[in-house]
Enzyme design. Sequence first.
Site, PDB file in Angstrom:
ATOM      1  CB  SER A 286      -3.791   2.507   2.130  1.00  0.00           C
ATOM      2  OG  SER A 286      -3.900   1.929   0.728  1.00  0.00           O
TER       3      SER A 286
ATOM      4  CE  LYS B 173      -3.257  -0.945  -0.632  1.00  0.00           C
ATOM      5  NZ  LYS B 173      -3.684  -1.600  -1.981  1.00  0.00           N
TER       6      LYS B 173
ATOM      7  CG  HIS C 192       4.348  -6.295  -1.300  1.00  0.00           C
ATOM      8  ND1 HIS C 192       4.616  -5.026  -1.627  1.00  0.00           N
ATOM      9  CD2 HIS C 192       3.192  -6.527  -1.704  1.00  0.00           C
ATOM     10  CE1 HIS C 192       3.436  -4.469  -2.162  1.00  0.00           C
ATOM     11  NE2 HIS C 192       2.366  -5.379  -2.159  1.00  0.00           N
TER      12      HIS C 192
HETATM   13  P1  A3P Z   1      -5.107   4.667  -0.917  1.00  0.00           P
HETATM   14  O1  A3P Z   1      -5.803   3.272  -0.443  1.00  0.00           O
HETATM   15  O2  A3P Z   1      -4.409   5.532   0.205  1.00  0.00           O
HETATM   16  O3  A3P Z   1      -6.021   5.347  -1.887  1.00  0.00           O
HETATM   17  P2  A3P Z   1      -0.194  -0.288  -3.618  1.00  0.00           P
HETATM   18  O4  A3P Z   1      -0.281  -0.089  -5.086  1.00  0.00           O
HETATM   19  O5  A3P Z   1       1.163  -0.402  -3.125  1.00  0.00           O
HETATM   20  O6  A3P Z   1      -1.301  -1.481  -3.178  1.00  0.00           O
HETATM   21  O7  A3P Z   1      -0.768   1.058  -3.027  1.00  0.00           O
HETATM   22  C1  A3P Z   1      -2.182   1.401  -3.289  1.00  0.00           C
HETATM   23  C2  A3P Z   1      -2.088   2.920  -2.839  1.00  0.00           C
HETATM   24  O8  A3P Z   1      -1.710   3.650  -3.801  1.00  0.00           O
HETATM   25  C3  A3P Z   1      -3.660   3.109  -2.672  1.00  0.00           C
HETATM   26  O9  A3P Z   1      -3.675   4.178  -1.797  1.00  0.00           O
HETATM   27  C4  A3P Z   1      -3.926   3.965  -4.127  1.00  0.00           C
HETATM   28  O10 A3P Z   1      -5.025   4.836  -4.238  1.00  0.00           O
HETATM   29  C5  A3P Z   1      -2.604   4.659  -4.548  1.00  0.00           C
HETATM   30  N1  A3P Z   1      -2.251   4.882  -5.671  1.00  0.00           N
HETATM   31  C6  A3P Z   1      -2.200   4.056  -6.768  1.00  0.00           C
HETATM   32  N2  A3P Z   1      -2.069   4.746  -7.945  1.00  0.00           N
HETATM   33  C7  A3P Z   1      -1.986   6.205  -7.402  1.00  0.00           C
HETATM   34  C8  A3P Z   1      -1.724   7.179  -8.279  1.00  0.00           C
HETATM   35  N3  A3P Z   1      -1.482   7.262  -9.676  1.00  0.00           N
HETATM   36  N4  A3P Z   1      -1.530   8.271  -7.859  1.00  0.00           N
HETATM   37  C9  A3P Z   1      -1.642   8.153  -6.215  1.00  0.00           C
HETATM   38  N5  A3P Z   1      -2.003   7.305  -5.479  1.00  0.00           N
HETATM   39  C10 A3P Z   1      -2.053   6.113  -6.287  1.00  0.00           C
END
Ligand code: A3P
Length: 299
Positions: free
Chosen positions: A142, A56, A112
């Site tokens: 998140s 996340k 991860h």
């Molecule tokens: P939130 O749940 O705070 O919205 P991962 O890919 O490591 O699982 O992380 C997911 C998090 O990154 C989520 O956070 C998601 O919305 C955010 N995220 C994914 N793409 C993004 C982007 N282009 N810009 C900003 N945040 C992004």
Amino acid sequence: MDAHITEKIMQEMGNCDTTIIEVEGVPMLQSISDVWDTIYNFQARDGDIVVASYPKSGTTWTQEILDMILQDGSIEKSMRAPCFVRVPFLEMAYTSLEVANSMPSPRLLKTHLPVHLMPPSFWEKNVKIVYVARNPKDCMVSYYYFHKMDNTMPDPGTWENFFSMFLSGNVSWGSWFDHVIGWWKSQDKHQILYVFYEDMIEDPQREIQRVMTFLGKDLSEEALQKIQHHTSFSSMKVNPMVNYGVLPTSLFDTSISTFMRKGTVGDWKNHFLVSQNILFDEEYKKKMDGSGLSFRTEL
Ligand code: A3P
């Protein structure tokens, strides 16, 4: 071919055992611990590139930026398959590893894993790794919503419950603190580019440029603009190749939360109680002191 792989990965996810069990002292999903030897013995190749992160932290965002850089900014090529097919997830054996093993180089891979659990072949091959880190408060929020919507993760219980689990490192992939510090300290030994989610939000163009330089690529201004636009939160939210919309609701229940949920810095303020914030800040100070690493929880 891709549809078949997507189907196989979905099947594997559906069979995931959500029990948490320790692998070398780090809490992991049972389904990862079951195939740990296969994961640990993965053979990296010259020219592999890895996106590593604590869950996340903006992994999908970073991997999309890297894939687009490697595809010289081509939107068409970045849409060739869902992100989890284009960028195999190391811990998701066996299909992901099969995909990785049959991919042409240069491969882009996702993990991860904490740094000390990385398969040794990555160090032997001196692989380039982009590590993305996010402030722990937003990461925790998140991760909480992700636990709620992703049926391959254990039930997080109440927010209060999850808060304690996260703080004590008793969640999948272990302690956020150990993870970010471990990778930070490994920068002088390996080819690691450490990127912060908050920096990417603040100035995506600057951070895309940093990644591009690290990868030894030199794309045109036009290609960079395209990458920035295509990897913005608003674009990714509606892109089925990255928003996990191809997964059935039995796996990712989007009626609870979407994968592209908020994409902001500071959402923790809507969740942390004043008392939790005090407790968290005390723990943060204890764990991070002397690490040389600091995070921004607001911009
Ligand atoms: P939130 O749940 O705070 O919205 P991962 O890919 O490591 O699982 O992380 C997911 C998090 O990154 C989520 O956070 C998601 O919305 C955010 N995220 C994914 N793409 C993004 C982007 N282009 N810009 C900003 N945040 C992004």
